[in-house]
Write a protein that holds these residues in place. Sequence first.
Motif, PDB file in Angstrom:
ATOM      1  N   ILE A  22      31.834  44.761  37.042  1.00 12.16           N
ATOM      2  CA  ILE A  22      32.555  44.455  38.281  1.00 12.16           C
ATOM      3  C   ILE A  22      34.059  44.642  38.060  1.00 12.16           C
ATOM      4  O   ILE A  22      34.547  44.469  36.953  1.00 12.16           O
ATOM      5  N   GLY A  23      34.771  44.944  39.142  1.00  7.79           N
ATOM      6  CA  GLY A  23      36.237  44.962  39.053  1.00  7.79           C
ATOM      7  C   GLY A  23      36.828  46.350  39.012  1.00  7.79           C
ATOM      8  O   GLY A  23      38.021  46.519  38.832  1.00  7.79           O
ATOM      9  N   GLY A  28      33.035  45.320  43.616  1.00  5.09           N
ATOM     10  CA  GLY A  28      33.761  44.065  43.777  1.00  5.09           C
ATOM     11  C   GLY A  28      32.833  42.986  44.277  1.00  5.09           C
ATOM     12  O   GLY A  28      31.736  42.773  43.740  1.00  5.09           O
ATOM     13  N   GLY A  29      33.271  42.327  45.338  1.00  4.94           N
ATOM     14  CA  GLY A  29      32.572  41.147  45.839  1.00  4.94           C
ATOM     15  C   GLY A  29      31.100  41.359  46.170  1.00  4.94           C
ATOM     16  O   GLY A  29      30.273  40.501  45.901  1.00  4.94           O
ATOM     17  N   VAL A  32      28.951  41.292  43.085  1.00  4.88           N
ATOM     18  CA  VAL A  32      28.883  39.920  42.562  1.00  4.88           C
ATOM     19  C   VAL A  32      27.941  39.085  43.435  1.00  4.88           C
ATOM     20  O   VAL A  32      27.093  38.344  42.941  1.00  4.88           O
ATOM     21  N   ARG A 232      40.422  44.472  42.950  1.00  9.79           N
ATOM     22  CA  ARG A 232      40.451  45.924  42.838  1.00  9.79           C
ATOM     23  C   ARG A 232      41.844  46.453  43.191  1.00  9.79           C
ATOM     24  O   ARG A 232      42.608  45.781  43.885  1.00  9.79           O
ATOM     25  N   LYS A 237      44.444  45.690  49.508  1.00 11.77           N
ATOM     26  CA  LYS A 237      44.458  44.402  48.800  1.00 11.77           C
ATOM     27  C   LYS A 237      45.863  43.791  48.774  1.00 11.77           C
ATOM     28  O   LYS A 237      46.052  42.655  48.355  1.00 11.77           O
ATOM     29  N   GLY A 263      42.574  43.782  37.000  1.00  7.39           N
ATOM     30  CA  GLY A 263      41.674  44.642  37.790  1.00  7.39           C
ATOM     31  C   GLY A 263      41.557  45.992  37.100  1.00  7.39           C
ATOM     32  O   GLY A 263      42.520  46.484  36.519  1.00  7.39           O
ATOM     33  N   ARG A 296      40.652  45.629  33.628  1.00  6.78           N
ATOM     34  CA  ARG A 296      39.462  44.961  34.167  1.00  6.78           C
ATOM     35  C   ARG A 296      39.181  43.691  33.387  1.00  6.78           C
ATOM     36  O   ARG A 296      39.171  43.702  32.148  1.00  6.78           O
ATOM     37  N   LEU A 297      38.991  42.603  34.095  1.00  5.97           N
ATOM     38  CA  LEU A 297      38.698  41.332  33.429  1.00  5.97           C
ATOM     39  C   LEU A 297      37.203  41.050  33.577  1.00  5.97           C
ATOM     40  O   LEU A 297      36.681  41.047  34.691  1.00  5.97           O
ATOM     41  N   GLN A 299      33.681  39.021  33.670  1.00  3.27           N
ATOM     42  CA  GLN A 299      33.377  37.727  34.287  1.00  3.27           C
ATOM     43  C   GLN A 299      33.453  36.612  33.231  1.00  3.27           C
ATOM     44  O   GLN A 299      33.668  35.455  33.580  1.00  3.27           O
ATOM     45  N   LEU A 302      37.363  35.846  32.840  1.00  2.00           N
ATOM     46  CA  LEU A 302      38.038  35.470  34.092  1.00  2.00           C
ATOM     47  C   LEU A 302      38.338  33.971  34.218  1.00  2.00           C
ATOM     48  O   LEU A 302      39.452  33.599  34.627  1.00  2.00           O
ATOM     49  N   LEU A 323      36.030  36.494  47.390  1.00  2.00           N
ATOM     50  CA  LEU A 323      35.493  35.656  46.297  1.00  2.00           C
ATOM     51  C   LEU A 323      36.575  35.140  45.369  1.00  2.00           C
ATOM     52  O   LEU A 323      36.478  34.036  44.830  1.00  2.00           O
ATOM     53  N   VAL A 324      37.611  35.971  45.162  1.00  2.00           N
ATOM     54  CA  VAL A 324      38.653  35.582  44.208  1.00  2.00           C
ATOM     55  C   VAL A 324      39.243  34.213  44.572  1.00  2.00           C
ATOM     56  O   VAL A 324      39.495  33.380  43.700  1.00  2.00           O
ATOM     57  N   GLU A 327      36.953  31.511  43.390  1.00  2.00           N
ATOM     58  CA  GLU A 327      36.886  31.469  41.920  1.00  2.00           C
ATOM     59  C   GLU A 327      38.115  30.729  41.380  1.00  2.00           C
ATOM     60  O   GLU A 327      38.012  29.894  40.472  1.00  2.00           O
TER      61      GLU A 327
HETATM   62  N1  UDP Z   1      36.536  41.077  39.538  1.00  2.00           N
HETATM   63  C1  UDP Z   1      36.216  41.107  38.195  1.00  2.00           C
HETATM   64  N2  UDP Z   1      37.085  41.681  37.321  1.00  2.00           N
HETATM   65  C2  UDP Z   1      38.245  42.245  37.716  1.00  2.00           C
HETATM   66  C3  UDP Z   1      38.576  42.222  39.094  1.00  2.00           C
HETATM   67  C4  UDP Z   1      37.698  41.630  39.988  1.00  2.00           C
HETATM   68  O1  UDP Z   1      35.174  40.608  37.781  1.00  2.00           O
HETATM   69  O2  UDP Z   1      38.977  42.754  36.868  1.00  2.00           O
HETATM   70  C5  UDP Z   1      35.619  40.407  40.480  1.00  2.00           C
HETATM   71  C6  UDP Z   1      36.192  39.106  40.999  1.00  2.00           C
HETATM   72  O3  UDP Z   1      36.028  38.083  40.041  1.00  2.00           O
HETATM   73  C7  UDP Z   1      35.381  38.890  42.275  1.00  2.00           C
HETATM   74  C8  UDP Z   1      35.115  40.319  42.740  1.00  2.00           C
HETATM   75  O4  UDP Z   1      35.386  41.180  41.636  1.00  2.00           O
HETATM   76  O5  UDP Z   1      34.168  38.232  41.983  1.00  2.00           O
HETATM   77  C9  UDP Z   1      36.018  40.693  43.902  1.00  2.00           C
HETATM   78  O6  UDP Z   1      35.496  40.138  45.076  1.00  2.00           O
HETATM   79  P1  UDP Z   1      36.360  39.877  46.379  1.00  2.00           P
HETATM   80  O7  UDP Z   1      35.432  39.338  47.421  1.00  2.00           O
HETATM   81  O8  UDP Z   1      37.543  39.027  46.082  1.00  2.00           O
HETATM   82  O9  UDP Z   1      36.919  41.311  46.802  1.00  2.00           O
HETATM   83  P2  UDP Z   1      36.197  42.731  47.084  1.00  2.00           P
HETATM   84  O10 UDP Z   1      36.250  43.481  45.808  1.00  2.00           O
HETATM   85  O11 UDP Z   1      34.803  42.465  47.548  1.00  2.00           O
HETATM   86  O12 UDP Z   1      37.043  43.366  48.125  1.00  2.00           O
END
Ligand code: UDP
Length: 439
Positions: A22-23, A28-29, A32, A232, A237, A263, A296-297, A299, A302, A323-324, A327
């Motif tokens: 992910i990331g 992304g979300g 997850v 991302r 964003k 990210g 990229r971080l 999970q 994080l 989701l961020v 979290e």
């Molecule tokens: N995420 C991650 N590592 C990263 C960046 C993002 O694991 O380096 C995860 C973050 O923890 C979250 C998801 O990606 O669970 C992003 O979800 P969000 O609903 O905030 O945004 P989306 O990507 O769906 O627009």
Amino acid sequence: MNSTTEKRIALISVHGDPAIEIGKEEAGGQNVYVRNVGEALAQLGWQVDMFTRKVSLEQDSIVKHSDNCRTIRLKAGPLEFVPRDEIFEFLPEFVDNFLKFQVKNGIKYELVHTNYWLSSWVGMQLNKIQHSKQVHTYHSLGAVKYNTIENIPQIASVRLAVEKDVLEKAERIVATSPQEQEHMRSLVSTKGNIDIIPCGTDIQRFGSIAREAARAELGIDKEAKVVLYVGRFDPRKGIETLVRAVNESELRDSKNLQLIIGGGSTPGNSDGIERARIEQIVNELGMSDFTTFAGRLSQDILPTYYAAADVCVVPSHYEPFGLVAIEAMASSTPVVASDVGGLQFTVVNEETGLLAAPQDVDAFASAIDRILLAPEWRDELGKAGRKRVETKFSWDGVAHQLSELYSELLQPQPVASTAKELVESTAELVQSAAKELVE
Ligand code: UDP
């Protein structure tokens, strides 16, 4: 219906593979969400199969996550990454391979939960072909998104039509916030059945480490004022807003300020281009000394980043859920977020963080400073955020709500509605007989 079919669910996420890292771009979300909902439902006794599109030959076709939870990758179009706006034409092949998978494995999915409009089209075909019932989560609404971007993609009209169709036809739509429900009603259609079931987060993992320990692990000074972004690299964003806001901070030249931008990205891809753009702004503003691009971080790491931060900023132009934000709140870190969409639901202004108008650099700067300059208040906001997530946004709670919904939909038709149908069809018969008599 036997007990095995009663507890079987297909989660369909054509472009969001629940088993990948992910990331990064387009992961992304949604990824997850599907993965965590799937695993939590399996814990509740559901047989969970998560279907996605295979994007390379090297990828396993089936990934087993636990005894009753797996990701199944179906071929649909080329075995390579295809941007989501270009996937629609490959969906008939996806449906075809889904049906073949069922035959090969002697399974029929009575209920499918689709994610994002592409999968919703797949769900509607399965309903037509084999009467599978459909639950749908949008994750993003074209009608909202196209208001916030300049270049409307060619696929837009198809997407809008499909999104209207599924709202009106699916057995149930899952809105993840009251704000999303309101958008569906005002921008898409007044017809259709909507339930509100939010997204969730892992309340054991997030919140498992204290600020001091997290800072020690990451080598961050105790006295530092840490502003964190996680997400991302995508212009929508709003990372640029954050960078410019931090540049305006009263603490800008205090030597204590640190901006961490987390990210993943791939040079040359759209996220790589956005990262390069943001890096250039950071350099132009002379902020590189105190700005870190963490990449990229995972999970696993994080929770440490969220815990180490004084404030987590979610500056999105629009966010259906985000989701961020939850979290960070689960990690007892206050959030400064754009006053839009699902963020208005998750972040309670002045209680768990602060809301600021999207793209408003001054508003973000002053919100960030208010929190950085008041450590006791920061801790109060953090505590209240943690509490809010515990009571409203745990994956277990979300999975329980979905489980109840699925069980309700898989119940055999209640007698009352069968009787109603009987009365209606009898009335029709009587009417046509009467008409024939008159003629
Ligand atoms: N995420 C991650 N590592 C990263 C960046 C993002 O694991 O380096 C995860 C973050 O923890 C979250 C998801 O990606 O669970 C992003 O979800 P969000 O609903 O905030 O945004 P989306 O990507 O769906 O627009």
